[in-house]
Design a protein around this motif. Structure first.
Motif, PDB file in Angstrom:
ATOM      1  N   ASN A 149      16.410  -5.759  10.227  1.00  0.00           N
ATOM      2  CA  ASN A 149      17.036  -4.873   9.241  1.00  0.00           C
ATOM      3  C   ASN A 149      16.282  -4.891   7.916  1.00  0.00           C
ATOM      4  N   THR A 150      15.807  -6.075   7.536  1.00  0.00           N
ATOM      5  CA  THR A 150      15.061  -6.190   6.279  1.00  0.00           C
ATOM      6  C   THR A 150      13.735  -5.445   6.352  1.00  0.00           C
ATOM      7  N   LEU A 151      13.028  -5.609   7.437  1.00  0.00           N
ATOM      8  CA  LEU A 151      11.743  -4.909   7.598  1.00  0.00           C
ATOM      9  C   LEU A 151      11.950  -3.399   7.647  1.00  0.00           C
ATOM     10  N   TYR A 152      13.046  -2.975   8.304  1.00  0.00           N
ATOM     11  CA  TYR A 152      13.358  -1.540   8.352  1.00  0.00           C
ATOM     12  C   TYR A 152      13.629  -1.017   6.942  1.00  0.00           C
ATOM     13  N   ALA A 153      14.345  -1.814   6.141  1.00  0.00           N
ATOM     14  CA  ALA A 153      14.653  -1.395   4.773  1.00  0.00           C
ATOM     15  C   ALA A 153      13.375  -1.225   3.957  1.00  0.00           C
ATOM     16  N   TYR A 154      12.440  -2.152   4.096  1.00  0.00           N
ATOM     17  CA  TYR A 154      11.180  -2.051   3.352  1.00  0.00           C
ATOM     18  C   TYR A 154      10.388  -0.838   3.805  1.00  0.00           C
TER      19      TYR A 154
ATOM     20  N   THR B  31      11.591   1.963   5.176  1.00  0.00           N
ATOM     21  CA  THR B  31      12.274   3.179   4.733  1.00  0.00           C
ATOM     22  C   THR B  31      12.065   3.406   3.244  1.00  0.00           C
ATOM     23  N   ALA B  32      11.989   2.331   2.483  1.00  0.00           N
ATOM     24  CA  ALA B  32      11.807   2.438   1.029  1.00  0.00           C
ATOM     25  C   ALA B  32      10.334   2.554   0.646  1.00  0.00           C
ATOM     26  N   ASN B  33       9.429   2.615   1.651  1.00  0.00           N
ATOM     27  CA  ASN B  33       7.984   2.700   1.399  1.00  0.00           C
ATOM     28  C   ASN B  33       7.486   1.525   0.571  1.00  0.00           C
ATOM     29  N   LYS B  34       7.944   0.351   0.942  1.00  0.00           N
ATOM     30  CA  LYS B  34       7.529  -0.881   0.277  1.00  0.00           C
ATOM     31  C   LYS B  34       6.883  -1.807   1.292  1.00  0.00           C
ATOM     32  N   ARG B  35       5.991  -2.642   0.803  1.00  0.00           N
ATOM     33  CA  ARG B  35       5.372  -3.631   1.661  1.00  0.00           C
ATOM     34  C   ARG B  35       6.219  -4.912   1.617  1.00  0.00           C
ATOM     35  N   PRO B  36       6.662  -5.391   2.776  1.00  0.00           N
ATOM     36  CA  PRO B  36       7.477  -6.618   2.791  1.00  0.00           C
ATOM     37  C   PRO B  36       6.657  -7.814   2.307  1.00  0.00           C
ATOM     38  N   PRO B  37       7.235  -8.742   1.609  1.00  0.00           N
ATOM     39  CA  PRO B  37       6.505  -9.917   1.091  1.00  0.00           C
ATOM     40  C   PRO B  37       5.871 -10.718   2.238  1.00  0.00           C
ATOM     41  N   ARG B  38       4.671 -11.139   2.047  1.00  0.00           N
ATOM     42  CA  ARG B  38       3.978 -11.946   3.051  1.00  0.00           C
ATOM     43  C   ARG B  38       4.704 -13.279   3.269  1.00  0.00           C
ATOM     44  N   THR B  39       5.297 -13.781   2.182  1.00  0.00           N
ATOM     45  CA  THR B  39       5.994 -15.071   2.287  1.00  0.00           C
ATOM     46  C   THR B  39       7.187 -14.991   3.240  1.00  0.00           C
ATOM     47  N   LEU B  40       7.814 -13.812   3.334  1.00  0.00           N
ATOM     48  CA  LEU B  40       8.950 -13.651   4.249  1.00  0.00           C
ATOM     49  C   LEU B  40       8.493 -13.800   5.688  1.00  0.00           C
ATOM     50  N   LEU B  41       7.414 -13.103   6.015  1.00  0.00           N
ATOM     51  CA  LEU B  41       6.912 -13.161   7.393  1.00  0.00           C
ATOM     52  C   LEU B  41       6.341 -14.540   7.711  1.00  0.00           C
ATOM     53  N   ASP B  42       5.635 -15.150   6.743  1.00  0.00           N
ATOM     54  CA  ASP B  42       5.069 -16.483   6.975  1.00  0.00           C
ATOM     55  C   ASP B  42       6.177 -17.505   7.213  1.00  0.00           C
ATOM     56  N   ALA B  43       7.224 -17.409   6.418  1.00  0.00           N
ATOM     57  CA  ALA B  43       8.332 -18.360   6.574  1.00  0.00           C
ATOM     58  C   ALA B  43       9.007 -18.189   7.934  1.00  0.00           C
ATOM     59  N   TRP B  44       9.159 -16.952   8.384  1.00  0.00           N
ATOM     60  CA  TRP B  44       9.774 -16.695   9.705  1.00  0.00           C
ATOM     61  C   TRP B  44       8.912 -17.281  10.818  1.00  0.00           C
ATOM     62  N   VAL B  45       7.601 -17.065  10.702  1.00  0.00           N
ATOM     63  CA  VAL B  45       6.692 -17.533  11.749  1.00  0.00           C
ATOM     64  C   VAL B  45       6.663 -19.053  11.809  1.00  0.00           C
ATOM     65  N   THR B  46       6.586 -19.679  10.664  1.00  0.00           N
ATOM     66  CA  THR B  46       6.442 -21.139  10.654  1.00  0.00           C
ATOM     67  C   THR B  46       7.767 -21.866  10.880  1.00  0.00           C
ATOM     68  N   GLU B  47       8.859 -21.403  10.226  1.00  0.00           N
ATOM     69  CA  GLU B  47      10.122 -22.137  10.288  1.00  0.00           C
ATOM     70  C   GLU B  47      10.980 -21.768  11.487  1.00  0.00           C
ATOM     71  N   ARG B  48      10.914 -20.514  11.932  1.00  0.00           N
ATOM     72  CA  ARG B  48      11.778 -20.107  13.042  1.00  0.00           C
ATOM     73  C   ARG B  48      11.046 -20.102  14.369  1.00  0.00           C
ATOM     74  N   LEU B  49       9.750 -19.690  14.340  1.00  0.00           N
ATOM     75  CA  LEU B  49       8.984 -19.649  15.589  1.00  0.00           C
ATOM     76  C   LEU B  49       8.177 -20.918  15.817  1.00  0.00           C
ATOM     77  N   GLY B  50       7.991 -21.678  14.759  1.00  0.00           N
ATOM     78  CA  GLY B  50       7.268 -22.940  14.908  1.00  0.00           C
ATOM     79  C   GLY B  50       5.771 -22.772  15.094  1.00  0.00           C
ATOM     80  N   ILE B  51       5.226 -21.619  14.654  1.00  0.00           N
ATOM     81  CA  ILE B  51       3.784 -21.364  14.807  1.00  0.00           C
ATOM     82  C   ILE B  51       3.086 -21.753  13.501  1.00  0.00           C
ATOM     83  N   VAL B  52       2.130 -22.618  13.602  1.00  0.00           N
ATOM     84  CA  VAL B  52       1.389 -23.085  12.431  1.00  0.00           C
ATOM     85  C   VAL B  52      -0.043 -22.592  12.532  1.00  0.00           C
TER      86      VAL B  52
END
Length: 656
Positions: free
Chosen positions: A624-629, A631-652
Motif C-alpha cells: 500500500n505504501t509503495l502504491y501511494a508513492y 500514485t503520488a509520483n514520488k520515489r519511495p525512500p531507499r531506507t524503507l526498502l533496505d529496512a524491509w529487505v534486511t529486517e523482514r527478509l533477512g537478506i544482507v
C-alpha cells in the motif's frame, strides 16, 4: 375447629384430629346448603368459622384439599349476602376478605359487598386497630376501602395500639398508594414516628430492634416507593439489617441491595462484601440459591459498587461459580429471562473464566431455554455472549456462539423486538461474522432504519458499521452489481442520511465507523460526505490514528474530492500524541494518494514511523505504501526498502 386452628394448629393432637374435623365440616356445610336452614344466623356463623379456619390452615400447610370447601362456604355467604352483611360484625367481614385473599378465591360478588360495607364509618369504628391492619392486606385491590382503613391510622392513639407485625402490614399496604398525598402523610408518620417510638422506658431502644429481617426489608421498599429522602429511620433500619445479617435469606439480601440501588443510598464496601459472603455461606455445604434472588443481588451489587471492584464482587462471583456447577442444579432451575440477565452481568464485570462460560452456554442451548425465550432475552444473550467470546478466545466458545445465533436468531424476527435491541443485535451479528442467515440481519436493518430517529447517533453509527462488515464478509470484498445488492444496503443508505442531519452529535469513533462503512458499501452521498468530513475536523483533537485512517480510507473510497478537510484531518497524524501502527500509516498514505493529497511532510513522517516499526510491517502495508508513492509520483525512500529487505527478509548485501 376455629380455636384449634388459630391457637394450637402445630400440636400433635390437632394434626391428628384435623383431617376428621375438616371432613365433618365439609359434609355439614353441604348438608346445610341443601336445607332451608341455609339463611339462619347460626348457619352463616358456622360457615364463616369454617372458611376462616381453612384460610388459617392454608398459611401453614394444606392437610387436605381445602379450596372446594372454601368456595362452597363463599357461595353460601353470597346466596343471602344482605343477611351476611347485616348480622356479621365487621371483624368477621375482614376475616371473609382475608380468606378470599389468602386462598386466591374467585368470589368477586362477595368481596365487592364486603369491601363496600367495610368502607362505611360505622364499620370502621367497630374494628380494633390490629384488625384494621390485617384487613388492609386483604382488601389491597380496593383503593377506596383501603384508603378508608389507612385514614383510621392517622391518629397516633390508634397507631400506638398495634404490634410491630401489624404496623409493618399497614406500612406495606400504604405503599400501593404512593401517589396519594393523604396516604403519604399517614405512611410518613407511621415510619418516622411509630418505628422510632421508645420501648422499655429509658433503654433507648425502639420498635426497629424488634423487627425481623423480612419486616425491615418490607419497610425499606415502602420508603423507596414514597421516595422519602434523608430520614433518620432509613439509617437505623440499615443498621438493624446489618446487625441481623446472619439471619438473612438470599431473597432478603437481594431485596435489601435492590432498595439501596433504587433509593440511591450509599453503603460501605465492607457491608457489600459482608452481604456477598452471606450469599456464599448460604449456598455452601451443598446448598443452593433461588435464581431470581441471586441474579438480582449480583446486578444490584455491580450497580452499587462498580463493575471492577474486587473487594466487594469477589464473593458474589465466587458464589456464581459455585452455583453454575452441575451439582447445585442452579442452571437447570433458572428461567430464560434471568439467565439472560446473568450473562449480561458477566459482561459488566469482564468475566473470562472459560469453564463457567461453557456451563452457562450449555444451559442456554437446552430446549427448556430455547423453546421459551423471549425476543428481548434472545437479544441480550446474543449480544452479551458475543462480547464474552471476544474477551475469552476459545474454539469451543466460538462453536457455542455460532449455535446460539442459529437457535435464537429466529426470535429476533418478532414484531415485539425494540429498536435498540435490533440495533444491538445487528452489531452482534457483524462482530460475530455470522452470515448464514442474512434474512434476519435484513429484517433487523429494516427495523432500525424505520426507527432511526428513536435511536442515539452512536447506535446508528454501529448499525451502519455492521452493514459494512456484513457486506465485506458476504462479498469477500468484491463489489456486487446493483441488481444483486442485499436489502440491508438500501437501509444503510437511509442511515447515512439520518446521520448527516445529526453530525454534530457524532464522536470521532462514530465518524470513523460511518465513513468506513460508506467506503466499504460504496455509498456516495455528497452532502453526507461533506457534513461528516467537516464534523471530523471539529473533533480532530480526540481522533486517534486508527480513527483517522478509517475516516480517510472511507473518504477516498467514495471519491471525495475536497482536499482542504482531507489535509486538515491528515495533519493530525503529525501530532506528538498520535502514534500510528505500520498498518494505519500505510492506510493513510494509500488514502491520501488516491485523493491526490501528496504533502511531503506527511509522507515523510509516516514513512519514518513505518521504518522504526519495521518488525511489524506486513507485506500488504508495504504494498500500500509503495502504491501511494507511485500514485503520488514520488520515489519511495531507499531506507524503507533496505529496512524491509534486511529486517523482514533477512537478506544482507555483500560489502565490496
Amino acid at each position: 375447629m376455629r380455636v384449634m386452628v388459630k391457637f394450637d394448629r402445630d400440636s400433635i393432637i390437632t394434626k391428628r384430629v384435623l383431617p376428621d374435623l375438616l371432613d365433618r365440616a365439609y359434609r355439614s356445610v353441604l348438608a346445610r346448603r341443601n336445607t332451608a336452614a341455609t339463611s339462619s344466623n347460626k348457619t352463616l356463623y358456622f360457615v364463616e368459622d369454617v372458611l376462616y379456619s381453612v384460610s388459617l390452615l392454608n398459611k401453614n400447610e394444606a392437610m387436605t384439599p381445602t379450596t372446594p370447601l372454601a368456595n362452597i362456604c363463599c357461595e353460601i355467604l353470597t346466596e343471602d349476602v344482605n343477611t351476611t352483611l347485616k348480622i356479621f360484625h365487621p371483624r368477621r367481614l375482614v376475616e371473609v376478605a382475608e380468606a378470599i385473599n389468602s386462598l386466591s378465591l374467585n368470589q368477586p360478588r362477595l368481596l365487592d359487598a364486603v369491601c363496600e360495607r367495610l368502607a362505611r364509618s360505622d364499620s370502621l369504628g367497630k374494628l380494633q386497630p390490629p384488625k384494621i391492619c390485617e384487613g388492609l392486606m386483604a382488601i389491597s385491590s380496593y383503593p377506596g376501602t383501603s384508603k378508608a382503613f389507612l385514614r383510621r391510622l392517622r391518629k397516633q392513639s390508634v397507631r400506638s395500639k398495634v404490634s410491630p407485625r401489624h404496623l409493618v402490614m399497614a406500612i406495606q399496604s400504604s405503599g400501593q398508594f404512593a401517589d396519594d398525598e393523604d396516604v403519604k402523610t399517614i405512611a410518613y408518620n407511621m415510619i418516622t414516628r411509630e418505628l422510632l417510638r421508645p420501648i422499655n422506658g429509658d433503654s433507648g431502644e425502639n420498635l426497629i430492634n424488634t423487627l425481623s429481617v423480612k419486616q425491615i426489608v418490607i419497610i425499606l421498599r415502602t420508603v423507596n416507593k414514597f421516595d422519602f429522602k434523608n430520614i433518620r429511620v432509613v439509617k437505623e433500619l440499615e443498621t438493624a439489617f446489618e446487625r441481623k445479617l446472619g439471619e438473612t435469606s438470599e431473597r432478603e439480601i437481594s431485596m435489601f441491595l435492590l432498595f439501596l440501588r433504587e433509593y440511591g443510598e450509599s453503603v460501605t464496601q465492607e457491608t457489600g462484601a459482608a452481604l456477598g459472603k452471606r450469599l456464599l455461606c448460604l449456598c455452601s455445604d451443598g446448598g443452593t440459591l433461588e435464581p431470581t434472588s441471586f441474579v438480582t443481588a449480583l446486578r444490584s451489587a455491580i450497580k452499587l459498587f462498580g463493575k471492577t471492584n474486587p473487594v466487594v464482587l469477589s464473593s458474589y462471583l465466587e458464589t456464581m461459580e459455585y452455583l453454575c456447577t452441575p451439582k447445585t442444579g442452579f442452571l437447570s432451575r433458572i428461567d430464560s429471562f434471568q439467565l439472560s440477565l446473568l450473562v449480561e452481568s458477566l459482561v459488566f464485570v469482564r468475566y473470562t473464566e472459560e469453564n463457567i462460560l461453557l456451563e452457562i452456554a450449555t444451559a442456554i442451548v437446552k430446549p427448556r431455554i430455547t423453546g421459551s425465550i423471549s425476543p428481548s432475552a434472545s437479544y441480550r444473550i446474543l449480544n452479551s455472549f458475543n462480547i464474552l467470546v471476544t474477551r475469552t478466545p476459545s474454539q469451543t466458545l466460538q462453536c457455542f456462539e455460532e449455535k446460539l445465533f442459529r437457535l435464537l436468531g429466529s426470535n429476533l424476527l418478532s414484531a415485539k423486538i425494540k429498536p435498540y435491541e435490533a440495533a444491538g443485535a445487528m452489531f452482534a451479528y457483524a462482530k460475530a461474522g455470522y452470515i448464514l442467515e442474512l434474512g434476519i440481519f435484513d429484517h433487523l436493518s429494516e427495523l432500525v432504519s424505520q426507527n432511526a430517529w428513536h435511536l442515539p447517533p452512536r447506535s446508528i453509527a454501529q448499525c451502519l458499521w455492521s452493514c459494512g462488515k456484513m457486506y465485506e464478509l458476504e462479498t469477500n470484498m468484491q463489489k456486487l452489481p446493483l441488481a444483486e445488492a442485499p436489502p440491508y444496503l438500501l437501509c444503510a443508505a437511509q442511515l447515512v442520511k439520518n446521520l448527516s442531519t445529526r453530525s454534530s452529535e457524532l464522536t470521532a469513533k462514530d465518524l470513523a465507523q460511518c465513513l468506513w462503512s460508506m467506503g466499504r458499501l460504496d455509498l456516495y452521498d455528497q452532502y453526507a460526505a461533506e457534513t461528516l468530513a467537516e464534523q471530523a475536523t471539529k473533533v480532530l483533537s480526540t481522533c486517534f490514528a486508527c480513527e483517522i485512517a478509517n475516516i480517510l480510507w472511507g473518504l477516498s473510497n467514495i471519491g471525495f474530492d475536497q482536499k482542504e478537510p482531507v489535509i486538515t484531518i491528515s495533519r493530525r497524524m503529525l501530532d506528538s500524541d498520535v502514534s500510528a501502527s505500520p498498518k494505519e500509516a500505510a492506510c493513510v498514505l494509500y488514502a491520501l494518494a488516491t485523493m491526490g493529497v501528496t504533502e511531503d511532510e506527511i509522507f515523510s513522517n509516516l514513512t519514518s514511523s513505518m521504518i522504526r516499526q519495521m518488525d511489524q510491517v506486513s507485506a500488504q502495508a508495504l504494498a500500500n505504501t509503495l502504491y501511494a508513492y507511485k500514485t503520488a509520483n514520488k520515489r519511495p525512500p531507499r531506507t524503507l526498502l533496505d529496512a524491509w529487505v534486511t529486517e523482514r527478509l533477512g537478506i544482507v548485501g555483500i560489502q565490496p
